[in-house]
Design a protein around this motif. Structure first.
Motif, PDB file in Angstrom:
ATOM      1  N   TYR A 157      16.478 -15.464  16.126  1.00 28.37           N
ATOM      2  CA  TYR A 157      17.758 -15.863  15.361  1.00 28.37           C
ATOM      3  C   TYR A 157      17.441 -15.478  13.760  1.00 28.37           C
ATOM      4  N   PRO A 158      16.721 -16.058  13.189  1.00 26.58           N
ATOM      5  CA  PRO A 158      16.956 -15.697  11.742  1.00 26.58           C
ATOM      6  C   PRO A 158      16.321 -14.212  11.525  1.00 26.58           C
ATOM      7  N   LEU A 159      15.392 -13.805  12.211  1.00 22.50           N
ATOM      8  CA  LEU A 159      14.978 -12.505  11.937  1.00 22.50           C
ATOM      9  C   LEU A 159      15.897 -11.326  12.211  1.00 22.50           C
ATOM     10  N   HIS A 160      16.785 -11.550  13.440  1.00 22.13           N
ATOM     11  CA  HIS A 160      17.608 -10.714  13.625  1.00 22.13           C
ATOM     12  C   HIS A 160      18.853 -10.632  12.731  1.00 22.13           C
ATOM     13  N   PHE A 161      19.261 -11.890  12.263  1.00 19.86           N
ATOM     14  CA  PHE A 161      20.220 -12.222  11.300  1.00 19.86           C
ATOM     15  C   PHE A 161      19.992 -11.551   9.953  1.00 19.86           C
ATOM     16  N   TYR A 162      18.915 -11.983   9.351  1.00 28.68           N
ATOM     17  CA  TYR A 162      18.489 -11.057   7.945  1.00 28.68           C
ATOM     18  C   TYR A 162      18.320  -9.599   8.161  1.00 28.68           C
ATOM     19  N   GLY A 163      17.852  -9.238   9.271  1.00 29.27           N
ATOM     20  CA  GLY A 163      17.458  -7.935   9.326  1.00 29.27           C
ATOM     21  C   GLY A 163      18.694  -7.032   9.508  1.00 29.27           C
ATOM     22  N   ALA A 164      19.597  -7.825  10.100  1.00 30.11           N
ATOM     23  CA  ALA A 164      21.045  -7.059  10.278  1.00 30.11           C
ATOM     24  C   ALA A 164      21.681  -6.797   9.106  1.00 30.11           C
ATOM     25  N   TRP A 165      21.466  -7.734   8.031  1.00 31.64           N
ATOM     26  CA  TRP A 165      22.143  -7.872   6.720  1.00 31.64           C
ATOM     27  C   TRP A 165      21.420  -6.520   6.113  1.00 31.64           C
ATOM     28  N   VAL A 166      20.126  -6.331   5.962  1.00 32.82           N
ATOM     29  CA  VAL A 166      19.306  -5.254   5.197  1.00 32.82           C
ATOM     30  C   VAL A 166      19.659  -4.064   5.883  1.00 32.82           C
ATOM     31  N   PHE A 167      19.654  -3.977   7.416  1.00 32.76           N
ATOM     32  CA  PHE A 167      20.046  -2.639   7.923  1.00 32.76           C
ATOM     33  C   PHE A 167      21.423  -2.267   7.578  1.00 32.76           C
ATOM     34  N   PHE A 168      22.555  -3.093   7.594  1.00 36.21           N
ATOM     35  CA  PHE A 168      23.754  -2.709   7.520  1.00 36.21           C
ATOM     36  C   PHE A 168      24.198  -2.555   6.061  1.00 36.21           C
ATOM     37  N   SER A 169      23.583  -3.008   5.230  1.00 38.48           N
ATOM     38  CA  SER A 169      23.811  -2.946   3.798  1.00 38.48           C
ATOM     39  C   SER A 169      23.337  -1.431   3.386  1.00 38.48           C
ATOM     40  N   ALA A 170      22.152  -1.184   3.828  1.00 37.33           N
ATOM     41  CA  ALA A 170      21.611   0.362   3.666  1.00 37.33           C
ATOM     42  C   ALA A 170      22.097   1.343   4.221  1.00 37.33           C
ATOM     43  N   PHE A 171      23.016   1.031   5.438  1.00 41.36           N
ATOM     44  CA  PHE A 171      23.754   1.832   6.334  1.00 41.36           C
ATOM     45  C   PHE A 171      25.025   2.199   5.591  1.00 41.36           C
ATOM     46  N   VAL A 172      25.656   1.278   5.063  1.00 43.18           N
ATOM     47  CA  VAL A 172      26.850   1.489   4.255  1.00 43.18           C
ATOM     48  C   VAL A 172      26.601   2.389   3.088  1.00 43.18           C
ATOM     49  N   VAL A 173      25.518   2.003   2.294  1.00 40.10           N
ATOM     50  CA  VAL A 173      25.285   3.127   1.162  1.00 40.10           C
ATOM     51  C   VAL A 173      24.933   4.380   1.649  1.00 40.10           C
TER      52      VAL A 173
END
Length: 418
Positions: A157-173
């Motif tokens: 749960y925390p691994l996927h949650f925090y990983g999603a924020w890192v991935f999506f932030s880079a994805f938006v940039v």
């Protein structure tokens, strides 16, 4: 015979004739839509667990401002979580060929020298590193979770949650930087413009390509076919009957539930949960209910004498699988709250199970969930007493809630502020 450079930092090392800006742009636009849907439905899954309700349900206790979007998950429509999580998992699996093709199409850029030419270029390279690493991490951990293979260290749960924020932030940039070029390339393709896509005009095109064995359009069809195959072997997990047998890549639970009224999917058996059969027997089991006026203890016979109600509700799991509506029968949670003085305005409830271990051997339900007339302490399903693997002697069933909050083998209900 041409000498082939051995170093990937040399442009001539990359020989595929398929790479090109337009090929990459099509894949990027597909991912732009797909990954955005994945991110939103993933956040909705965390909201469905309602970590703002109680630390008991919160699997990301250090989320801080990342929990800004959390809200009180509704109880209707009753298939809400079945829909959002089914889309999340099925789409995630379906996008795997697109993601891999996109990474393959741009891999030469990861080896370009010098690695940083300017501040802007450095930021782009950093976003690309986080994008590639985060994307692979999210998809790999997601697939492992779907298959119930927890090979990674720590909680999913925390691994996927925090990983999603890192991935999506880079994805938006990355999307902001590349979107204008991608749209321009796709418009040219639709207009049938040949354009100049070759060495010197497109940094992704190989300077000395090998002879083509398939066209770029053919390669896109191949990627699409791979996605279609994964979709066809995954989406059936959200349905019963023949379609479920097509879900070859979906989890099928810890045991075969067998035929009959209790013959629908499970993840965790009573044996796996460490539930003692003697303790769960009708003779030994007692339900303890605590509220504002005290505590009562009820055996199964006493529960059966209370008003019985029915509700047609599915089971929907975080792994993406779900059942069709099962017909549950038991005592309303709000009626149990009334037994201990909390009937006028039912509060939250803390549910505890006979289960000996596991993250969800206890859970909190919101006041809205308790008050819903379809929220039951179920004693029967589809006209038959619950089987041990489906939660005998009693289990929670709440509309629109993730399966893990429909606690099985219930031993205690404590009404009040959780």
């Amino acid at each position: 015979m041409r000498d082939i450079p051995r170093s990937p930092t040399s442009p001539a090392f990359w020989r595929s004739p398929l790479r090109g800006a337009r090929f990459t742009s099509v894949l990027g636009l597909v991912l732009l839509v797909g990954v955005t849907v994945l991110f939103v439905t993933g956040l909705l899954s965390y909201a469905a667990y309602n970590p703002g309700l109680s630390p008991v349900n919160d699997k990301t206790p250090d989320k801080g401002i990342l929990g800004f979007y959390l809200f009180d998950w509704p109880t209707g429509p009753h298939c809400l979580y079945r829909l959002t999580q089914g889309v999340h998992v099925t789409l995630g699996v379906t996008l795997i060929p697109v993601l891999l093709a996109k990474l393959w199409s741009v891999v030469p850029k990861l080896f370009v020298l010098p690695p940083v030419r300017s501040v802007t270029h450095g930021l782009e390279r950093l976003s690309l590193l986080l994008l590639v690493g985060g994307g692979l991490f999210e998809f790999v951990t997601g697939v492992l979770n779907v298959q119930l293979d927890y090979l990674f260290p720590g909680s999913f749960y925390p691994l996927h949650f925090y990983g999603a924020w890192v991935f999506f932030s880079a994805f938006v940039v990355h999307a902001v930087l590349k979107m204008p070029v991608a749209l321009r390339n796709v418009r040219r393709m639709r207009a049938g413009e040949a354009g100049e896509e070759g060495p010197g005009t497109d940094e992704l095109v190989a300077p000395e390509p090998d002879p083509p064995s398939v066209s770029r359009r053919g390669a896109l069809w191949f990627v699409g076919g791979g996605s279609a195959l994964l979709f066809g072997t995954t989406f059936g997990q959200s349905f019963d009957g023949p379609l479920r047998r097509t879900a070859l890549l979906a989890p099928h639970g810890g045991a075969d539930p067998g035929p009959g009224p209790n013959g629908f999917q499970i993840n965790k058996t009573a044996a796996l949960a460490g539930v003692d059969a003697a303790e769960a027997s009708d003779e030994a089991w007692r339900l303890t209910v605590t509220g504002s006026t005290g505590t009562v203890r009820l055996d199964r016979a006493a529960l059966e004498r209370l008003p019985q109600h029915s509700a047609a509700l599915p089971i929907a799991c975080v792994e993406g699988w779900s059942t069709s509506d099962q017909h549950w029968r038991g005592v309303r949670l709000r009626d149990l709250a009334a037994l201990v003085g909390d009937g006028d305005d039912p509060p939250q409830v803390f549910v505890e199970s006979l289960q000996r271990h596991g993250a969800f051997r206890h859970a909190a339900l919101s006041a809205a969930q308790v008050a819903d007339p379809r929220a039951l302490l179920a004693l029967e399903v589809n006209g038959e007493i619950l089987s041990p693997d489906h939660g005998h002697p009693a289990r929670i069933i709440v509309p629109a809630a993730p399966g893990v909050l429909n606690t099985k083998w219930v031993a205690r209900l404590t009404f009040g502020k959780v």
